[in-house]
Enzyme design. Structure first.
Site, PDB file in Angstrom:
ATOM      1  N   GLU A 125      -5.259  -4.869  19.783  1.00  0.00           N
ATOM      2  CA  GLU A 125      -4.263  -5.265  20.354  1.00  0.00           C
ATOM      3  C   GLU A 125      -3.028  -4.724  19.817  1.00  0.00           C
ATOM      4  O   GLU A 125      -2.726  -4.551  18.657  1.00  0.00           O
ATOM      5  CB  GLU A 125      -4.375  -6.842  20.090  1.00  0.00           C
ATOM      6  CG  GLU A 125      -3.434  -7.630  20.236  1.00  0.00           C
ATOM      7  CD  GLU A 125      -3.066  -7.428  21.766  1.00  0.00           C
ATOM      8  OE1 GLU A 125      -1.719  -6.930  22.342  1.00  0.00           O
ATOM      9  OE2 GLU A 125      -3.740  -7.388  22.712  1.00  0.00           O
ATOM     10  N   ARG A 126      -2.375  -4.050  20.621  1.00  0.00           N
ATOM     11  CA  ARG A 126      -1.126  -2.992  20.072  1.00  0.00           C
ATOM     12  C   ARG A 126       0.343  -4.914  20.113  1.00  0.00           C
ATOM     13  O   ARG A 126       1.357  -4.144  18.965  1.00  0.00           O
ATOM     14  CB  ARG A 126      -0.557  -2.279  21.661  1.00  0.00           C
ATOM     15  CG  ARG A 126       0.022  -2.774  22.483  1.00  0.00           C
ATOM     16  CD  ARG A 126      -0.151  -1.635  22.907  1.00  0.00           C
ATOM     17  NE  ARG A 126       1.343  -2.320  24.373  1.00  0.00           N
ATOM     18  CZ  ARG A 126       1.099  -1.338  25.975  1.00  0.00           C
ATOM     19  NH1 ARG A 126       1.373  -0.392  25.483  1.00  0.00           N
ATOM     20  NH2 ARG A 126       1.616  -2.050  26.966  1.00  0.00           N
TER      21      ARG A 126
ATOM     22  N   GLY B 235       6.293 -13.102  45.525  1.00  0.00           N
ATOM     23  CA  GLY B 235       4.901 -13.828  45.154  1.00  0.00           C
ATOM     24  C   GLY B 235       5.012 -14.512  43.878  1.00  0.00           C
ATOM     25  O   GLY B 235       6.117 -15.259  44.241  1.00  0.00           O
TER      26      GLY B 235
ATOM     27  N   ILE C 267       5.025 -14.915  40.671  1.00  0.00           N
ATOM     28  CA  ILE C 267       6.324 -14.836  39.733  1.00  0.00           C
ATOM     29  C   ILE C 267       7.832 -14.767  39.805  1.00  0.00           C
ATOM     30  O   ILE C 267       8.159 -15.820  39.754  1.00  0.00           O
ATOM     31  CB  ILE C 267       6.256 -13.462  38.942  1.00  0.00           C
ATOM     32  CG1 ILE C 267       4.965 -13.289  38.158  1.00  0.00           C
ATOM     33  CG2 ILE C 267       7.347 -13.263  38.232  1.00  0.00           C
ATOM     34  CD1 ILE C 267       4.294 -12.160  37.354  1.00  0.00           C
TER      35      ILE C 267
ATOM     36  N   GLU D 236      12.581 -11.042  50.476  1.00  0.00           N
ATOM     37  CA  GLU D 236      11.247 -10.684  50.459  1.00  0.00           C
ATOM     38  C   GLU D 236      11.241  -9.647  51.610  1.00  0.00           C
ATOM     39  O   GLU D 236      11.874  -9.867  52.880  1.00  0.00           O
ATOM     40  CB  GLU D 236      10.388 -11.762  50.821  1.00  0.00           C
ATOM     41  CG  GLU D 236       9.056 -11.567  51.124  1.00  0.00           C
ATOM     42  CD  GLU D 236       7.853 -10.976  49.739  1.00  0.00           C
ATOM     43  OE1 GLU D 236       7.453  -9.745  50.390  1.00  0.00           O
ATOM     44  OE2 GLU D 236       8.585 -11.249  49.045  1.00  0.00           O
TER      45      GLU D 236
ATOM     46  N   HIS E 226      -9.604 -43.762  45.418  1.00  0.00           N
ATOM     47  CA  HIS E 226      -9.047 -43.758  46.002  1.00  0.00           C
ATOM     48  C   HIS E 226      -8.509 -45.079  44.792  1.00  0.00           C
ATOM     49  O   HIS E 226      -8.950 -46.094  43.964  1.00  0.00           O
ATOM     50  CB  HIS E 226      -9.507 -44.947  47.468  1.00  0.00           C
ATOM     51  CG  HIS E 226      -7.814 -46.609  47.752  1.00  0.00           C
ATOM     52  ND1 HIS E 226      -7.028 -45.209  48.409  1.00  0.00           N
ATOM     53  CD2 HIS E 226      -7.164 -47.317  47.182  1.00  0.00           C
ATOM     54  CE1 HIS E 226      -6.079 -46.573  48.681  1.00  0.00           C
ATOM     55  NE2 HIS E 226      -6.756 -47.206  48.887  1.00  0.00           N
TER      56      HIS E 226
END
Length: 464
Positions: free
Chosen positions: A35-36, A182, A184, A203, A443
């Site tokens: 993992e960086r 979208g 995000i 959009e 319910h």
């Protein structure tokens, strides 16, 4: 230089990588992860989790401003953006620590650094303390993705933001432009709009939330506009000129070009896989348009190298990555596995109102030539939704009338991201309309609207 040997080496520890590591370890394989940046990857540290924490704050703020509707008094309601961000970061930090604990618990060796394939079966790791190389029988690339940036509109963290900047904003936007609708883009638009930003969403396609059912997109647009957002569909931002404290966007809509000034722009035009500097070309791993090419079992064309999650293409969802991680770990361990089917994976957008879906839209189902039945049930007719004061939205189901197969389900409204799993399980179990009709829904619950939408698809709805 030491060369420890592992059964599996995994590049990246997002929801695909760390889950694959845990499952492989459970199956008795020796596992290394590289993992960086942060354990947990983008989703946990800069995506799914911190955005939901921030959206929760804006939800409560919006509810507090509606206090009188519930017979309550809340005066001088305000927010502290720094405190909202601080809470969000603390939630991410807590879960980041949880991933670290899980790595230790499962005896997974963690290497912090940048990884590069060095075939066959080796991974070169560069870190602040030096360089080393490990070998592995199988390598899984789970390097994730990053925000796509448009030429000339690259993020600077001041006027133009990506999701990372929006999660640690230098200030509260006054007039905000969100490019892309979208999940995000819509989630950040929803968050900042709820806190009072003058928000415009642009959009390029003919409707916002273009992957959703058309009725859901239309309902979302109407509700966002009611909340004060400006929604511009079939619209392009062709240029942004940066000033000292504002940016001027050139916007093309209906063939007309206009200029409008904003103090903040959030670019949410999609993502691109992290395929650079991994040694993919030297390893003969095929890529296409920013993603690694894989088969239905997440295998690349090179023996011993698999790819999962966002770097392996759509749908770009954390739960898809995790499921692929489990499947690949089990395949490597010699178990019989089923391919991950994108059409079985639910999509969720945590705006207000929430949006969730799985399977075919109505138009997609019609295009197959089947005899379909479509059911709808509005929240305005659901007792629990009325009691909650959350009556906007509906549940929609799409069936094959001949076989009773549930082809798709689409929801917009309160807590639908929690409800959609009922339809996901139903599809996984190949449930028919009869099974769903005979199931007893408690319910009063929001889930009753799911039942009624099924009944409506076959002209048996009770409460409308």
């Amino acid at each position: 230089m030491s060369k420890p040997n592992f059964d599996v080496a995994i590049i990246g520890t997002g929801p695909g990588g760390y889950v694959a590591a845990i499952r492989a370890a459970q199956l008795g394989l020796s596992v290394a992860v590289i993992e960086r940046e942060n354990l947990g990857g983008i989703c946990l540290n800069w995506g799914c989790i911190p955005t939901k924490a921030m959206l929760r704050s804006s939800e409560i703020y919006a509810q507090m401003n509606r206090a009188r509707e519930y017979g309550l008094v809340a005066e001088k309601v305000d927010f502290d953006l720094d405190a909202i961000v601080s809470r969000s970061r603390s939630v991410a930090k807590r879960l980041n620590g949880g991933v670290g604990y899980l790595m230790k618990k499962n005896k997974i060796q963690v290497f912090m650094g940048t990884a590069r394939l060095n075939p066959p079966g080796r991974v070169h790791i560069a870190s602040e303390t030096g360089e080393e190389e490990i070998s592995a029988r199988e390598i899984i690339v789970a390097s994730g993705a990053r925000a796509r940036e448009l030429p000339g509109m690259e993020a600077d963290g001041e006027l133009i933001w990506t999701y990372r900047h929006a999660l640690k904003p230098p200030r509260m936007p006054g007039k905000l432009l969100v490019i892309g609708s979208g999940a995000i883009g819509i989630e950040f638009a929803s968050f900042y709009n709820a806190l009072g930003a003058d928000t415009t969403v642009v959009e390029l396609l003919e409707r916002i939330l273009p992957v959703e059912d058309e009725e859901v997109s239309a309902a979302a647009k109407a509700e966002f506009q009611r909340q004060g957002m400006t929604i511009r569909e079939q619209t392009a931002v062709t240029k942004i000129e940066r000033g000292k404290e504002s940016a001027t966007a050139t916007i093309v809509m209906d063939g007309k070009e206009v200029s409008e000034e904003f103090d903040t722009v959030i670019s949410a035009t999609g993502i691109v896989g992290n395929i650079e500097d991994l040694g993919l070309e030297e390893a003969n791993v095929e890529t296409d348009r920013g993603h690694i090419v894989v088969d239905e079992f997440c295998r690349t064309g090179v023996a011993g190298i698999s790819a999962i999650g966002d770097v392996a293409g759509p749908p770009w969802l954390a739960h898809k990555a995790s499921h692929e991680g489990v499947a690949v770990a089990e395949r490597i361990a010699g178990l019989d596995v089923h391919p991950v089917r994108p059409e079985t994976i639910a999509g969720c957008t945590y705006c207000h109102p929430q949006i969730a879906s799985v399977g075919m839209t109505e138009s997609a189902a019609k295009s197959t030539g089947r005899d379909i039945g479509v059911g709808r049930f509005p929240w305005s007719a659901n007792g629990k939704a009325i009691a909650l004061g959350e009556t906007e939205g509906f549940v929609k189901t799409v069936f094959d009338r001949q076989t009773g197969e549930l082809l798709g389900a689409h929801m917009i409204g309160a807590d639908v991201t929690e409800l959609i799993q009922g339809f996901v399980v139903g599809r996984q179990l190949e449930t028919t309309e009869i099974d769903l009709m005979h199931a007893v829904f408690p319910h009063p619950t929001l889930s009753e609207a799911m039942h009624e939408s099924v009944l409506d698809a076959f002209d048996r709805v009770i409460h409308t």
